[in-house]
Design a protein around this motif. Structure first.
Motif, PDB file in Angstrom:
ATOM      1  N   HIS A 184       0.403  -1.074   0.088  1.00  0.00           N
ATOM      2  CA  HIS A 184       0.016  -0.050   0.046  1.00  0.00           C
ATOM      3  C   HIS A 184       1.130   1.048   0.420  1.00  0.00           C
ATOM      4  O   HIS A 184       1.824   1.331   0.558  1.00  0.00           O
ATOM      5  N   ARG A 205      -8.246   7.908   5.262  1.00  0.00           N
ATOM      6  CA  ARG A 205      -9.254   6.468   5.388  1.00  0.00           C
ATOM      7  C   ARG A 205      -9.984   6.083   6.617  1.00  0.00           C
ATOM      8  O   ARG A 205      -9.153   6.617   7.338  1.00  0.00           O
ATOM      9  N   LYS A 243     -10.253   4.263  10.339  1.00  0.00           N
ATOM     10  CA  LYS A 243      -9.395   3.321  11.029  1.00  0.00           C
ATOM     11  C   LYS A 243      -8.997   2.479  10.640  1.00  0.00           C
ATOM     12  O   LYS A 243      -7.767   1.266  10.408  1.00  0.00           O
ATOM     13  N   ALA A 244      -9.663   1.582  10.374  1.00  0.00           N
ATOM     14  CA  ALA A 244     -10.198  -0.257  10.328  1.00  0.00           C
ATOM     15  C   ALA A 244      -9.353  -0.737   8.874  1.00  0.00           C
ATOM     16  O   ALA A 244      -8.926  -1.528   9.578  1.00  0.00           O
ATOM     17  N   TRP A 245      -9.934   0.506   7.976  1.00  0.00           N
ATOM     18  CA  TRP A 245      -8.550   0.553   6.816  1.00  0.00           C
ATOM     19  C   TRP A 245      -7.541   0.347   6.767  1.00  0.00           C
ATOM     20  O   TRP A 245      -7.049  -0.203   6.011  1.00  0.00           O
ATOM     21  N   ARG A 258      -5.582  -0.311   8.994  1.00  0.00           N
ATOM     22  CA  ARG A 258      -4.665  -1.348   9.679  1.00  0.00           C
ATOM     23  C   ARG A 258      -4.909  -2.280   8.646  1.00  0.00           C
ATOM     24  O   ARG A 258      -4.448  -3.431   9.443  1.00  0.00           O
ATOM     25  N   LEU A 259      -5.509  -2.527   7.993  1.00  0.00           N
ATOM     26  CA  LEU A 259      -5.537  -3.544   6.734  1.00  0.00           C
ATOM     27  C   LEU A 259      -3.881  -3.746   6.035  1.00  0.00           C
ATOM     28  O   LEU A 259      -3.065  -4.711   6.264  1.00  0.00           O
ATOM     29  N   TRP A 260      -3.178  -2.792   6.462  1.00  0.00           N
ATOM     30  CA  TRP A 260      -2.441  -2.382   5.612  1.00  0.00           C
ATOM     31  C   TRP A 260      -0.815  -1.790   6.137  1.00  0.00           C
ATOM     32  O   TRP A 260      -0.157  -2.160   5.565  1.00  0.00           O
ATOM     33  N   THR A 305       0.886  -1.664  10.045  1.00  0.00           N
ATOM     34  CA  THR A 305       1.021  -2.125  11.708  1.00  0.00           C
ATOM     35  C   THR A 305       0.197  -0.974  12.676  1.00  0.00           C
ATOM     36  O   THR A 305      -0.157   0.160  12.441  1.00  0.00           O
ATOM     37  N   PRO A 306      -0.800  -1.265  13.515  1.00  0.00           N
ATOM     38  CA  PRO A 306      -1.153  -0.853  14.265  1.00  0.00           C
ATOM     39  C   PRO A 306      -0.325   0.294  14.788  1.00  0.00           C
ATOM     40  O   PRO A 306      -0.899   1.740  15.367  1.00  0.00           O
TER      41      PRO A 306
END
Length: 194
Positions: free
Chosen positions: A95, A147, A149-151, A153-155, A157-158
């Protein structure tokens, strides 16, 4: 005769700063993967009679760990932050994210352990972050995330998303140079008419 400083500034703006989280991930997998590759490769070459029924498993372990080594090395090279003319470019293995300078509210340095206190992390997270807890990171505060936050975190590291503010955490080794070039770019953009 042109001033040499603008060229130097341009080069500094475009410099790639490797992301520490991806470097740490690569370091964490390197030695176990190397040991597995060497052991399974040696056993396949040596080919002892007692391990004949397990040759397929050894070949799979060799192939998987070799692929893991190649991927973590490639991901480490592809994960960086760079300053462009009008944005921070954060390149992750799968990403790319652009943070426009105009959207930045504040940039502040802090230690990673202040953002993610060790006692509040699970043991796996503590183990991953332990070498980085003393590192200084840059907190990039924004009005809103580009974008959800959940999206994100897919790409990523938290640990790259601020837990207490709206924004991102940029962890690079030369944080002082990165911050200086970022401040310079933001000041230049403010001077430029919209």
């Amino acid at each position: 005769m042109s001033d040499p400083l603008p060229g130097k500034t341009q080069q500094q703006r475009r410099k790639r700063h490797p992301l520490l989280f991806q470097q740490r991930l690569s370091e964490q997998y390197f030695w176990p993967a190397i040991l597995t590759v060497l052991t399974s490769g040696a056993l396949l070459v040596w080919n002892p009679a007692k391990l004949q029924p397990y040759r397929v498993y050894l070949a799979v372990a060799l192939a998987c760990c070799s692929l893991l080594l190649i991927l973590t090395f490639a991901f480490r090279l592809r994960a960086y932050a760079a300053l462009t003319e009008d944005a921070i470019r954060v390149r992750l293995p799968f990403h790319r994210l652009e943070i426009p300078y105009r959207d930045i509210k504040n940039v502040r340095p802090t230690e990673l352990f202040r953002m993610f206190p060790p006692q509040q992390q699970r043991w796996t997270q503590r183990r991953f972050l332990e070498p980085l807890f003393g590192a200084t990171v840059l907190v990039i505060e924004l009005e809103e995330l580009p974008r959800p936050k959940a999206w994100l975190r897919l790409w990523m590291t938290p640990f790259m998303v601020c837990p207490d503010k709206v924004g991102f955490i940029i962890a690079v080794r030369d944080w002082l140079g990165f911050r200086a070039a970022l401040d310079e770019n933001r000041a230049r953009l403010r001077r430029t008419p919209r």
